[in-house]
Design an enzyme around this catalytic site. Structure first.
Site: not given
Ligand code: PDD
Length: 287
Positions: A33, A148, A180, A204
């Site tokens: 996703y 992801k 993270e 990620l």
């Molecule tokens: N999640 N690390 C993880 C495990 C995440 O699920 C997310 C973001 C990030 C930050 O990634 P980005 O800056 O590209 O949004 C880091 C999204 C927002 C979610 O699962 O809803």
């Protein structure tokens, strides 16, 4: 009128959209996703999000059902038609339905793809002004956290640990190093220097993480990308979390202990101001 969703090439009312029970996304979490922030109806870094989607699809050996041009068209259409100016657009692709439940891939795969929009809800001002509380936990996820995937059970359990403790995020450590957050990237500030963990298979590659490092470079904030130990994280002057939907937030307690002075720090204040200016001048600006 109910919200519109894009399911397998068709625009439908959300209430009418249906997924078969035998979909591998439902039974196995076999899918990937993306979450794309949209400001003033402009998807931010759509190309990078679609490239990361391709990386995730490659990582799970699933052919992309649409090319970048087609995805761009779908996302832009939804961003234009959804009822909110600021949105978070969700894309999911699964390995589709199977005839009988079987872990191995079907001989012929018909992926399920869905795109939907939700209103963007940025953090409450109080969270930014006072900072948020976090807990820490061992990173119990698998070894391909660069993908992801919708198999988010570990992330959900880890996030719930924070909620159960009245906190916002869970900061993860693996083998003594910071990875993270359960759904965010984490930064450390020490002696005026911004530290970011190295993007590898254990985290990620966050799009907001890139923005933060770009802003640090542009404004001359000293920064370094390197392995960060658990001890360094606990001894940080400042700790931040960031994601597409949370933007950047200061973590002021970790496991009940103050981080630095226990208040949002000066480096955070600078970064937050740069981020907001960037939002107005770049994210919302005409393409
Ligand atoms: N999640 N690390 C993880 C495990 C995440 O699920 C997310 C973001 C990030 C930050 O990634 P980005 O800056 O590209 O949004 C880091 C999204 C927002 C979610 O699962 O809803």
């Amino acid at each position: 009128m109910s919200a519109r969703v894009f399911l397998n090439g068709q625009w439908l009312d959300a209430a009418e959209a249906r997924i078969p029970v035998m979909d591998r996304g439902f039974l196995f979490g076999d899918g990937v996703y993306e979450v794309i922030p949209v400001y003033s109806r402009r998807p931010f870094r759509l190309e990078q999000h679609l490239q990361r989607l391709q990386h995730s699809l490659d990582g799970i050996r699933l052919a992309n059902p649409h090319d970048i041009e087609a995805w761009t068209g779908f996302v832009n259409r939804l961003a234009a038609e959804a009822e909110w100016e600021d949105q978070s657009i969700y894309i999911q692709v699964t390995r589709g339905p199977m005839a009988v439940r079987n872990h191995a891939f079907p001989a012929v795969v018909t992926p399920t793809s869905v795109i939907l929009a939700e209103p963007m809800s940025t953090p409450q001002p109080a969270q930014r002004e006072q900072g948020i509380a976090a807990v820490s936990a061992a990173d119990i996820r698998w070894l391909r956290c660069d993908l992801k995937t919708t198999s988010l059970l570990a992330n959900c359990l880890l996030r719930q640990m924070a909620v159960d403790a009245g906190c916002v995020e869970t900061v993860l450590f693996r083998d003594g190093f910071l990875t993270e957050g359960s759904a965010s990237s984490i930064f450390v500030v020490k002696d005026g220097r911004l530290l970011a963990p190295i993007q590898n298979h254990l985290m990620l590659p966050g799009i907001t993480y890139d923005v933060i490092l770009e802003l640090a470079a542009r404004h001359g904030m000293p920064h370094e990308v390197r392995d960060i130990t658990e001890a360094e994280t606990r001894g940080a002057d400042e700790l931040w979390m960031c994601s597409s939907t949370k933007e950047v937030l200061p973590i002021v307690t970790l496991d009940g202990k103050p981080v630095g002075g226990g208040r949002p720090g000066p480096q955070f204040a600078a970064m937050y101001a740069w981020y907001q200016a960037f939002k107005v001048t770049v994210m919302r600006a005409a393409a």
